[in-house]
Design an enzyme around this catalytic site. Structure first.
Site, PDB file in Angstrom:
ATOM      1  CG  HIS B   7      58.652   6.121 103.678  1.00  0.00           C
ATOM      2  ND1 HIS B   7      58.031   7.258 104.173  1.00  0.00           N
ATOM      3  CD2 HIS B   7      57.808   5.650 102.717  1.00  0.00           C
ATOM      4  CE1 HIS B   7      56.879   7.450 103.550  1.00  0.00           C
ATOM      5  NE2 HIS B   7      56.722   6.487 102.647  1.00  0.00           N
ATOM      6  CG  HIS B  79      55.325   5.476  97.729  1.00  0.00           C
ATOM      7  ND1 HIS B  79      54.319   4.664  98.213  1.00  0.00           N
ATOM      8  CD2 HIS B  79      55.736   6.214  98.797  1.00  0.00           C
ATOM      9  CE1 HIS B  79      54.124   4.913  99.510  1.00  0.00           C
ATOM     10  NE2 HIS B  79      54.975   5.841  99.887  1.00  0.00           N
ATOM     11  CD  GLU B 130      54.077   9.727 101.044  1.00  0.00           C
ATOM     12  OE1 GLU B 130      54.713   8.654 101.083  1.00  0.00           O
ATOM     13  OE2 GLU B 130      53.175  10.024 101.846  1.00  0.00           O
TER      14      GLU B 130
END
Lengths: 134, 134
Positions: B7, B79, B130
């Site tokens: 994502h 992010h 991430e």
């Protein structure tokens, strides 16, 4: 209206260093850098199984990403590019909803040779959005 | 090492307004917002054919995205989350290449119930990354 996420564009101050980070540190595959003087950038793509990360380094004296890098000297996320089937329909829909298309509002030929428009980040929850006709 | 782009996370000051932008203006499908008090955010997902956009609104007094929104009051890209097959292997590879994992360096359970780590943006060309084990 929105199709695939075509790419996430990262503006970087040093393309070779960014390529090393993605290749060596993250273990990804990155394309050979391609200078695009007419767009004021040199570009390389990180190939992921489902989309691409576009690494952009300024090229020339009037690069469209120069101001962004002046504010973010280490680099950062510059824009998101979504695919649409028909840019004319998309632009009309945006106008009806009060979203501003940058420039004269008409599609330009983007860095991948396809028609694109950019939408004002102020109308897109703070994010610069590119729509590309595919 | 890098798998899919799981994502792109956008921090937004007003989740309902962001959902309206993605649903009405961009014609996308957005999930029902889900409060995650243990992560300090309320989250909704924009479903795209190949990935997801994660819309994050601060929840509570110590939200991890509060500082970002103080700097970027209209919202913005927060992010990128990439998938990896094995976080322990990924973390060891990052350490060998001098990339700093945030916190104590060990995986935490992320907002999707899977182990995640975050890598220092200073080691990732200015982008908070991430990694999620899938």
């Amino acid at each position: 209206m929105l199709g695939r996420l075509n790419h996430v564009a990262l503006a970087v101050p040093d393309l070779q260093a960014a390529i090393r980070t993605y290749e060596a540190t993250l273990g990804a595959t990155v394309s050979v850098p391609q200078p695009l003087p007419e767009h004021g950038v040199t570009v390389a793509f990180v190939d992921l199984p489902n989309t691409r990360i576009e690494l952009l380094e300024p090229l020339g004296t009037a690069s469209p990403i120069a101001a962004f890098l002046a504010k973010n000297p280490k680099g950062g996320m510059h824009h998101l590019c979504y695919e649409v089937a028909d840019l004319a329909t998309a632009a009309a829909h945006l106008a009806r909803n009060g979203a501003r298309v940058l420039g004269d509002g008409r599609p330009k030929i983007g860095a991948h040779g396809r028609p694109v428009i950019f939408i004002h980040p102020g109308d897109m929850v703070g994010t610069l959005i590119e729509l590309e006709e595919v």
